[in-house]
Scaffold this motif. Structure first.
Motif, PDB file in Angstrom:
ATOM      1  N   GLU A   1       8.799  15.689  -7.974  1.00 20.50           N
ATOM      2  CA  GLU A   1       7.825  16.149  -7.308  1.00 20.50           C
ATOM      3  C   GLU A   1       6.379  16.792  -8.663  1.00 20.50           C
ATOM      4  N   LYS A   2       5.401  15.724  -6.410  1.00 20.79           N
ATOM      5  CA  LYS A   2       4.811  15.636  -6.581  1.00 20.79           C
ATOM      6  C   LYS A   2       3.702  16.063  -5.860  1.00 20.79           C
ATOM      7  N   LEU A   3       2.122  16.052  -6.464  1.00 23.02           N
ATOM      8  CA  LEU A   3       1.550  16.889  -5.514  1.00 23.02           C
ATOM      9  C   LEU A   3       0.808  16.192  -4.386  1.00 23.02           C
ATOM     10  N   PRO A   4       0.920  16.629  -3.014  1.00 22.45           N
ATOM     11  CA  PRO A   4       0.895  15.094  -2.061  1.00 22.45           C
ATOM     12  C   PRO A   4      -0.601  14.488  -2.580  1.00 22.45           C
ATOM     13  N   ASN A   5      -0.952  13.738  -2.150  1.00 29.24           N
ATOM     14  CA  ASN A   5      -1.857  12.585  -2.580  1.00 29.24           C
ATOM     15  C   ASN A   5      -2.126  12.489  -3.915  1.00 29.24           C
ATOM     16  N   TYR A   6      -1.432  12.254  -4.956  1.00 29.19           N
ATOM     17  CA  TYR A   6      -1.331  12.744  -6.549  1.00 29.19           C
ATOM     18  C   TYR A   6      -2.013  11.643  -6.789  1.00 29.19           C
ATOM     19  N   GLU A   7      -2.291  10.816  -6.741  1.00 29.38           N
ATOM     20  CA  GLU A   7      -3.518   9.474  -7.517  1.00 29.38           C
ATOM     21  C   GLU A   7      -4.704  10.118  -6.854  1.00 29.38           C
ATOM     22  N   GLU A   8      -5.039  10.223  -6.170  1.00 30.18           N
ATOM     23  CA  GLU A   8      -6.099  11.060  -5.019  1.00 30.18           C
ATOM     24  C   GLU A   8      -6.342  12.482  -6.503  1.00 30.18           C
ATOM     25  N   LYS A   9      -5.793  13.428  -6.348  1.00 31.67           N
ATOM     26  CA  LYS A   9      -5.843  14.540  -6.799  1.00 31.67           C
ATOM     27  C   LYS A   9      -6.563  14.131  -8.688  1.00 31.67           C
ATOM     28  N   LEU A  10      -5.575  13.404  -8.635  1.00 34.33           N
ATOM     29  CA  LEU A  10      -5.562  12.826 -10.351  1.00 34.33           C
ATOM     30  C   LEU A  10      -7.385  12.069 -10.260  1.00 34.33           C
ATOM     31  N   LYS A  11      -7.749  11.647 -10.086  1.00 33.82           N
ATOM     32  CA  LYS A  11      -9.179  10.809  -9.975  1.00 33.82           C
ATOM     33  C   LYS A  11     -10.540  12.347  -9.677  1.00 33.82           C
ATOM     34  N   ILE A  12      -9.441  13.288  -8.674  1.00 37.09           N
ATOM     35  CA  ILE A  12     -11.257  14.380  -8.088  1.00 37.09           C
ATOM     36  C   ILE A  12     -10.850  15.373 -10.116  1.00 37.09           C
ATOM     37  N   PHE A  13      -8.980  15.745 -10.665  1.00 39.89           N
ATOM     38  CA  PHE A  13      -9.425  16.474 -11.259  1.00 39.89           C
ATOM     39  C   PHE A  13     -10.430  15.770 -12.865  1.00 39.89           C
ATOM     40  N   PHE A  14     -10.616  14.089 -12.857  1.00 34.69           N
ATOM     41  CA  PHE A  14     -11.125  13.949 -13.874  1.00 34.69           C
ATOM     42  C   PHE A  14     -11.925  13.456 -13.650  1.00 34.69           C
ATOM     43  N   SER A  15     -13.035  13.532 -12.946  1.00 35.47           N
ATOM     44  CA  SER A  15     -14.305  13.409 -12.247  1.00 35.47           C
ATOM     45  C   SER A  15     -15.137  15.171 -13.102  1.00 35.47           C
ATOM     46  N   GLU A  16     -16.036  15.063 -13.720  1.00 33.33           N
ATOM     47  CA  GLU A  16     -16.638  16.402 -14.544  1.00 33.33           C
ATOM     48  C   GLU A  16     -17.232  16.629 -13.387  1.00 33.33           C
ATOM     49  N   HIS A  17     -16.857  18.093 -13.047  1.00 32.73           N
ATOM     50  CA  HIS A  17     -17.215  18.911 -12.569  1.00 32.73           C
ATOM     51  C   HIS A  17     -17.393  20.248 -13.121  1.00 32.73           C
ATOM     52  N   LEU A  18     -17.752  21.470 -12.055  1.00 34.47           N
ATOM     53  CA  LEU A  18     -17.874  22.770 -12.518  1.00 34.47           C
ATOM     54  C   LEU A  18     -17.557  23.789 -11.881  1.00 34.47           C
ATOM     55  N   HIS A  19     -17.617  25.170 -11.565  1.00 35.97           N
ATOM     56  CA  HIS A  19     -16.622  26.006 -10.903  1.00 35.97           C
ATOM     57  C   HIS A  19     -17.668  27.042 -11.073  1.00 35.97           C
ATOM     58  N   THR A  20     -17.621  27.332 -10.368  1.00 30.71           N
ATOM     59  CA  THR A  20     -18.413  29.186  -9.764  1.00 30.71           C
ATOM     60  C   THR A  20     -17.890  30.143 -10.310  1.00 30.71           C
ATOM     61  N   ASP A  21     -16.881  29.631 -10.931  1.00 34.12           N
ATOM     62  CA  ASP A  21     -16.112  30.945 -11.147  1.00 34.12           C
ATOM     63  C   ASP A  21     -14.876  30.427 -12.336  1.00 34.12           C
ATOM     64  N   GLU A  22     -14.195  31.526 -12.827  1.00 32.20           N
ATOM     65  CA  GLU A  22     -13.547  31.119 -14.134  1.00 32.20           C
ATOM     66  C   GLU A  22     -12.179  30.141 -13.659  1.00 32.20           C
ATOM     67  N   GLU A  23     -12.022  29.451 -14.198  1.00 35.55           N
ATOM     68  CA  GLU A  23     -10.585  28.785 -14.499  1.00 35.55           C
ATOM     69  C   GLU A  23     -10.015  29.079 -15.239  1.00 35.55           C
ATOM     70  N   ILE A  24      -8.894  29.969 -14.870  1.00 32.21           N
ATOM     71  CA  ILE A  24      -7.477  30.647 -15.251  1.00 32.21           C
ATOM     72  C   ILE A  24      -6.546  29.565 -14.719  1.00 32.21           C
ATOM     73  N   ARG A  25      -5.565  28.589 -16.192  1.00 32.60           N
ATOM     74  CA  ARG A  25      -4.453  28.213 -15.587  1.00 32.60           C
ATOM     75  C   ARG A  25      -3.066  28.314 -16.459  1.00 32.60           C
ATOM     76  N   PHE A  26      -1.990  28.282 -16.772  1.00 29.76           N
ATOM     77  CA  PHE A  26      -1.343  28.990 -17.395  1.00 29.76           C
ATOM     78  C   PHE A  26      -0.327  27.715 -16.913  1.00 29.76           C
ATOM     79  N   VAL A  27       0.337  26.738 -18.349  1.00 29.48           N
ATOM     80  CA  VAL A  27       0.945  25.688 -18.714  1.00 29.48           C
ATOM     81  C   VAL A  27       2.815  26.107 -18.232  1.00 29.48           C
ATOM     82  N   LEU A  28       3.411  25.804 -17.067  1.00 23.41           N
ATOM     83  CA  LEU A  28       4.571  26.137 -17.419  1.00 23.41           C
ATOM     84  C   LEU A  28       5.638  25.159 -17.655  1.00 23.41           C
ATOM     85  N   SER A  29       5.175  24.003 -17.456  1.00 23.73           N
ATOM     86  CA  SER A  29       5.902  22.733 -17.984  1.00 23.73           C
ATOM     87  C   SER A  29       5.125  22.047 -18.186  1.00 23.73           C
ATOM     88  N   GLY A  30       5.179  20.848 -18.805  1.00 24.88           N
ATOM     89  CA  GLY A  30       4.268  19.451 -19.399  1.00 24.88           C
ATOM     90  C   GLY A  30       3.716  19.436 -20.190  1.00 24.88           C
TER      91      GLY A  30
END
Length: 107
Positions: A1-30
């Motif tokens: 099960e992969k995200l649509p546009n998986y490789e493109e999403k990985l590049k976006i996630f690895f680009s240094e950035h910030l958000h205007t709200d908290e980023e709250i993540r809960f890891v289910l697996s992996g």
């Protein structure tokens, strides 16, 4: 099960950035790595996340995400209020969220 546009999403996630709200993540697996910028010396701090981990990144902190050698993670993102997914790539030092973050950690 992969995200649509998986490789493109990985590049976006690895680009240094910030958000205007908290980023709250809960890891289910992996697993993977969140890198956050140290506000005092601008170096990276690497945080390994695995199943069962909850990570809360404050609004305005520069960060990025990458997978580890397992090349898989399933995580949920939680929001306070209306979901906002917008990343602001560095430099974004003039944004109010960035200024507030720096004021809170450098005080």
């Amino acid at each position: 099960e992969k995200l649509p546009n998986y490789e493109e999403k990985l590049k976006i996630f690895f680009s240094e950035h910030l958000h205007t709200d908290e980023e709250i993540r809960f890891v289910l697996s992996g697993s993977g790595f969140f890198d956050v910028r140290d506000a005092k010396n601008d170096s990276w701090i690497r945080i390994k996340v695995e199943a069962g981990d909850l990570l809360v990144l404050p609004a305005g902190i520069y960060h990025r995400f990458t997978l580890d050698s397992l090349n898989y993670i399933k995580a949920k993102r939680f929001f306070v209020g209306e979901p906002i997914w917008t990343p602001y790539n560095r430099p974004a030092d003039e944004m109010p969220a960035r200024r507030e973050y720096l004021t809170s950690v450098l005080a």
